[in-house]
Scaffold this active site. Sequence first.
Site, short mmCIF file in Angstrom:
data_model
loop_
_atom_site.label_atom_id
_atom_site.label_comp_id
_atom_site.label_asym_id
_atom_site.label_seq_id
_atom_site.Cartn_x
_atom_site.Cartn_y
_atom_site.Cartn_z
CB ALA A 66 -0.89 -0.01 1.23
N GLY A 109 0.67 -4.99 1.13
CA GLY A 109 -0.59 -5.05 0.39
C GLY A 109 -0.40 -5.72 -0.97
CD GLU A 112 -2.14 -7.59 3.40
OE1 GLU A 112 -2.25 -7.87 4.61
OE2 GLU A 112 -2.16 -6.41 3.00
CD GLU A 132 2.28 -5.46 5.73
OE1 GLU A 132 3.14 -6.35 5.89
OE2 GLU A 132 1.32 -5.59 4.94
N1 DAK Z 1 4.63 3.14 -0.79
C1 DAK Z 1 5.02 4.29 -1.36
N2 DAK Z 1 6.12 4.43 -2.09
C2 DAK Z 1 6.89 3.33 -2.26
C3 DAK Z 1 6.57 2.08 -1.68
C4 DAK Z 1 5.35 2.00 -0.91
N3 DAK Z 1 4.88 0.87 -0.37
N4 DAK Z 1 7.53 1.19 -2.00
C5 DAK Z 1 8.43 1.86 -2.77
N5 DAK Z 1 8.07 3.15 -2.91
C6 DAK Z 1 8.76 4.19 -3.67
C7 DAK Z 1 10.01 4.67 -2.94
O1 DAK Z 1 9.69 5.62 -1.96
C8 DAK Z 1 10.81 5.26 -4.11
O2 DAK Z 1 10.27 6.51 -4.41
P1 DAK Z 1 11.26 7.75 -4.76
O3 DAK Z 1 12.15 7.86 -3.58
O4 DAK Z 1 11.99 7.33 -6.00
O5 DAK Z 1 10.33 8.92 -4.95
C9 DAK Z 1 10.45 4.33 -5.28
O6 DAK Z 1 9.25 3.67 -4.90
C10 DAK Z 1 11.54 3.28 -5.51
O7 DAK Z 1 11.79 2.63 -4.27
P2 DAK Z 1 13.26 2.48 -3.66
O8 DAK Z 1 14.13 3.59 -4.08
O9 DAK Z 1 13.08 2.26 -2.20
O10 DAK Z 1 13.74 1.15 -4.39
P3 DAK Z 1 14.71 0.02 -3.83
O11 DAK Z 1 14.92 -0.90 -4.97
O12 DAK Z 1 15.89 0.60 -3.14
O13 DAK Z 1 13.85 -0.74 -2.70
C11 DAK Z 1 11.86 -1.82 -1.82
C12 DAK Z 1 12.69 -1.43 -3.08
C13 DAK Z 1 10.56 -2.43 -2.31
C14 DAK Z 1 12.64 -2.89 -1.01
C15 DAK Z 1 11.62 -0.58 -0.94
O14 DAK Z 1 11.09 0.48 -1.78
C16 DAK Z 1 10.68 -0.82 0.19
O15 DAK Z 1 11.05 -1.35 1.23
N6 DAK Z 1 9.40 -0.40 0.01
C17 DAK Z 1 8.39 -0.47 1.03
C18 DAK Z 1 7.89 -1.89 1.19
C19 DAK Z 1 6.85 -2.00 2.29
O16 DAK Z 1 7.12 -1.66 3.43
N7 DAK Z 1 5.67 -2.43 1.95
C20 DAK Z 1 4.56 -2.55 2.86
C21 DAK Z 1 3.83 -1.22 2.93
S1 DAK Z 1 2.50 -1.24 4.11
C22 DAK Z 1 -5.07 -1.32 3.76
C23 DAK Z 1 -4.74 -2.31 2.87
C24 DAK Z 1 -3.42 -2.74 2.76
C25 DAK Z 1 -2.46 -2.15 3.54
C26 DAK Z 1 -2.77 -1.17 4.43
C27 DAK Z 1 -4.10 -0.76 4.55
N8 DAK Z 1 -6.42 -0.87 3.88
C28 DAK Z 1 -7.43 -1.42 3.01
C29 DAK Z 1 -6.78 0.16 4.76
C30 DAK Z 1 -1.07 -2.57 3.35
C31 DAK Z 1 -0.05 -1.97 3.92
C32 DAK Z 1 1.27 -2.06 3.32
O17 DAK Z 1 1.47 -2.66 2.29
#
Ligand code: DAK
Length: 258
Positions: A66, A109, A112, A132
């Site tokens: 997400a 997400g 998911e 998360e």
């Molecule tokens: N959200 C927003 N931006 C994201 C992102 C995310 N989940 N994942 C990556 N990006 C963005 C980065 O900020 C970066 O943007 P810029 O800095 O270039 O502007 C761009 O994508 C490229 O990412 P990286 O520079 O970080 O690329 P790397 O290859 O170094 O790393 C990575 C890739 C996937 C390992 C890293 O980006 C990362 O750790 N991303 C976050 C992964 C994460 O934590 N995912 C879980 C998020 S929480 C809901 C339903 C579902 C959910 C919540 C509520 N409801 C229905 C209410 C789910 C929650 C989640 O998924």
Amino acid sequence: MTEEALILSETDRHVGIIRLNRPKVLNALNPQLMTQLAEQMETFDGDDAIHVILLAGSERAWAAGADIGDMAECSTLQMYQRDQFATWDRFKRIKKPIVAAVSGYALGGGCELMMLCDVVIASETAQIGQPEINIGVMPGAGGTQRLTRAVGKATAMDVILTGRFLSAKEALAAGLISRVVPKEHYFTEALRVAHAMAAKGPIALRLAKDAVLKAFETTLSEGLEYERKLFYMLFSTEDQKEGMRAFMEKRKPKFKGK
Ligand code: DAK
């Protein structure tokens, strides 16, 4: 102002193809994208010409979760009032089989969403996880439940509590995904699988999906009873007659979805 195309869609014979289209943020799933996705899924689900839906991301990322920026400053009340789960719940009601073509990151997400699909064809580059915990929360769109049912407690706890990513090979061995293929072929292979499924009887496809999903919601006896009713029901379709007669006549069946 025209709305940004956060998803791209097309049809290829009986397969409806949807691609997530936020490459700059690794297909992070914001509410607008999820709404467009749900709408397109429902459109394909209601279109008799479409038998199977294929959902893909990009080669670098299926979806990295997400959109963190979208949620970062939300209060409990704001999250509650937004009721974004209502959009996610629309996926559960899609009756046609969904094939996922997964490459790169399928996180949070994204994982998911992948688990809401029915057959997952992954590139050997896929990295799958529920990270998360790294950002102070926990899975909220089914991760603790669907992942645990798919891979069991030991792997689910490992993935959810440490935030580590599973490789495609590990995910396959754990039963989380259906097939792993070389990265060059992941999309074409997923499309090939979708077409192979789309050539089957559309009603049998839908009911078989329904019955398999029932296994996660009910006891064995109730599930068997449910399966039996759907099985009987198929004997009222022209496709059952056509399928069995075609076999007896040593020819390919021509299913009509009737
Ligand atoms: N959200 C927003 N931006 C994201 C992102 C995310 N989940 N994942 C990556 N990006 C963005 C980065 O900020 C970066 O943007 P810029 O800095 O270039 O502007 C761009 O994508 C490229 O990412 P990286 O520079 O970080 O690329 P790397 O290859 O170094 O790393 C990575 C890739 C996937 C390992 C890293 O980006 C990362 O750790 N991303 C976050 C992964 C994460 O934590 N995912 C879980 C998020 S929480 C809901 C339903 C579902 C959910 C919540 C509520 N409801 C229905 C209410 C789910 C929650 C989640 O998924």
